[in-house]
Design an enzyme around this catalytic site. Structure first.
Site, PDB file in Angstrom:
ATOM      1  N   SER A   1       0.815  -1.143   0.018  1.00 20.68           N
ATOM      2  CA  SER A   1      -0.242   0.096  -0.002  1.00 20.68           C
ATOM      3  C   SER A   1       0.928   1.336   0.027  1.00 20.68           C
ATOM      4  O   SER A   1       1.593   1.404  -1.026  1.00 20.68           O
ATOM      5  CB  SER A   1      -0.921   0.147   1.083  1.00 20.68           C
ATOM      6  OG  SER A   1      -1.993   1.020   1.079  1.00 20.68           O
TER       7      SER A   1
ATOM      8  N   GLU B   1      -8.288  -1.419  -4.056  1.00 21.39           N
ATOM      9  CA  GLU B   1      -7.462  -2.339  -4.950  1.00 21.39           C
ATOM     10  C   GLU B   1      -7.746  -1.826  -6.413  1.00 21.39           C
ATOM     11  O   GLU B   1      -6.683  -1.863  -7.171  1.00 21.39           O
ATOM     12  CB  GLU B   1      -7.623  -3.836  -4.482  1.00 21.39           C
ATOM     13  CG  GLU B   1      -6.581  -4.605  -5.041  1.00 21.39           C
ATOM     14  CD  GLU B   1      -5.279  -4.573  -4.454  1.00 21.39           C
ATOM     15  OE1 GLU B   1      -4.340  -5.547  -4.725  1.00 21.39           O
ATOM     16  OE2 GLU B   1      -5.059  -3.982  -3.362  1.00 21.39           O
TER      17      GLU B   1
ATOM     18  N   HIS C   1      -7.553  -5.172  -1.163  1.00 19.09           N
ATOM     19  CA  HIS C   1      -6.565  -4.407  -0.298  1.00 19.09           C
ATOM     20  C   HIS C   1      -6.473  -4.776   0.968  1.00 19.09           C
ATOM     21  O   HIS C   1      -7.103  -4.049   1.774  1.00 19.09           O
ATOM     22  CB  HIS C   1      -7.014  -2.777  -0.523  1.00 19.09           C
ATOM     23  CG  HIS C   1      -5.787  -1.866  -0.579  1.00 19.09           C
ATOM     24  ND1 HIS C   1      -4.654  -1.828  -1.639  1.00 19.09           N
ATOM     25  CD2 HIS C   1      -5.152  -1.277   0.466  1.00 19.09           C
ATOM     26  CE1 HIS C   1      -3.793  -0.827  -1.292  1.00 19.09           C
ATOM     27  NE2 HIS C   1      -4.255  -0.604   0.192  1.00 19.09           N
TER      28      HIS C   1
END
EC number: 2.3.1.122
Length: 338
Positions: A169, A273, A305
């Site tokens: 991330s 994501e 994500h």
């Protein structure tokens, strides 16, 4: 759509594109905060693993930095694992959410998890990092590339060069950037689910909103206004040629926002994501166009994500890391500090 419609009705003299963009920025900020604050697996390293909790002096930041560490043996290469936007001050997210220490025990790789650095992008900031909890100095690049490797070499017999850095991330772009400018230390860079073109288009605005949500920090304190060269310096897409020239081994992963049986079936994880995937594909295209030939790009037709997928990637890359770094698996006791 009701929120967008209300905003459109309330604002006059502003184009549809600007209004929707502003709403999208606010939405992404909230989603980043929601995802970054979620601990899923609660793994923690099991009792019996040789995990140490170090306090490493950082003259550049004016304090000791907590580092979770597991030795891979004398003169072993290191695997630095960098955290996400909401990095905590007590434990690394990699330890909270994955059995990373378990996976890499006796691997021949020393596992290094710096703790802290919320919203830092593991960068050297222009200004003090002032947020909701007060102000502190952020000189993470200096710490990770000078102070920490020197300390680990002197006190834990870890090689200061020929190592790997992996981030998720927020830290995905950080991992690539550290390898770009410190190629002798980091010959391997792994990036998972990151925004790999942070200086482009709405990138600075979205990052600023996310940082404000995660701790109350300002992106301008980090890299100045969006026109400042620091934004371009820390943009992996713009600097992909340096990775190619250095022949850095890269491993880039991003899902598409669709959950699999691994989990992560929630709106924030799915949305974010899918949002960052485009920048990852652009990075791969630029890498291939530049003649890069030392990379793994994994863009499956699922993945959100969330930590379930990042943990699976870290486990999957283990043989590649060992090969690329020349790690020698060991079964003997870990060396103790001098």
């Amino acid at each position: 759509m009701q929120l967008v419609d209300r905003v459109r009705g309330a604002v006059t003299g502003m184009s549809r594109r600007l209004v929707v963009g502003a709403v999208g920025a606010a939405l992404v900020s909230g989603l980043v905060g929601a995802v970054g604050g979620t601990a899923t697996a609660g793994a923690f390293s099991r009792p019996g693993l040789p995990v140490e909790y170090l306090q490493v002096p950082s003259p550049s930041m004016g304090r000791d930095i907590k580092v979770q560490f597991q030795s891979g043996g004398a003169n072993s290469p290191a695997l630095y694992l960098l955290d996400g936007l909401r990095a905590q001050d007590d434990f690394s997210g990699w330890d909270i959410n994955t059995p990373a220490f378990e996976w890499y025990d006796q691997s021949g790789l020393s596992v290094v998890m710096p703790v802290g650095g919320q919203s830092s992008f593991y960068s050297d900031w222009y200004q003090p990092a002032c947020g909701k909890a007060g102000c502190q100095t952020y000189k993470w690049e200096t710490f990770l590339t000078s102070e920490l490797p020197g300390w680990l070499q002197a006190n834990r017999h870890v090689k200061p060069t020929g190592s790997a850095v992996v981030g998720l991330s927020m830290a995905a772009s950080s991992a690539l950037t550290l390898a770009i400018y410190h190629p002798q230390q980091f010959v391997y860079a792994g990036a998972m689910s990151g925004l790999l073109d942070p200086s482009q288009a709405m990138g600075p605005t979205l990052i600023g909103l996310a940082m404000g949500d995660a701790g109350g920090y300002k992106a301008s304190d980090m890299w100045g206004p969006k026109e400042d060269p620091a934004w371009q310096r820390n943009d992996p897409l713009l600097n992909v040629g340096k990775l190619i020239a250095n022949n850095t081994r890269v491993w880039v992963y991003c899902g598409n926002g669709k959950p699999s049986d691994l989990g992560g079936n929630n709106l924030p994880a799915k949305f974010l994501e899918g949002f960052v995937r485009t920048s990852n594909i652009k990075f791969q295209d630029a890498y291939n166009a530049g003649g890069g030939h030392n990379g793994v790009f994994d863009f499956p037709d699922s993945g959100t994500h969330s930590w379930e997928y990042w943990g699976a990637q870290l486990n999957a890359m283990k043989p590649d890391l060992q090969r690329a770094l020349g790690a020698t698996p060991n079964t003997g006791p870990a060396p103790q500090g001098a």
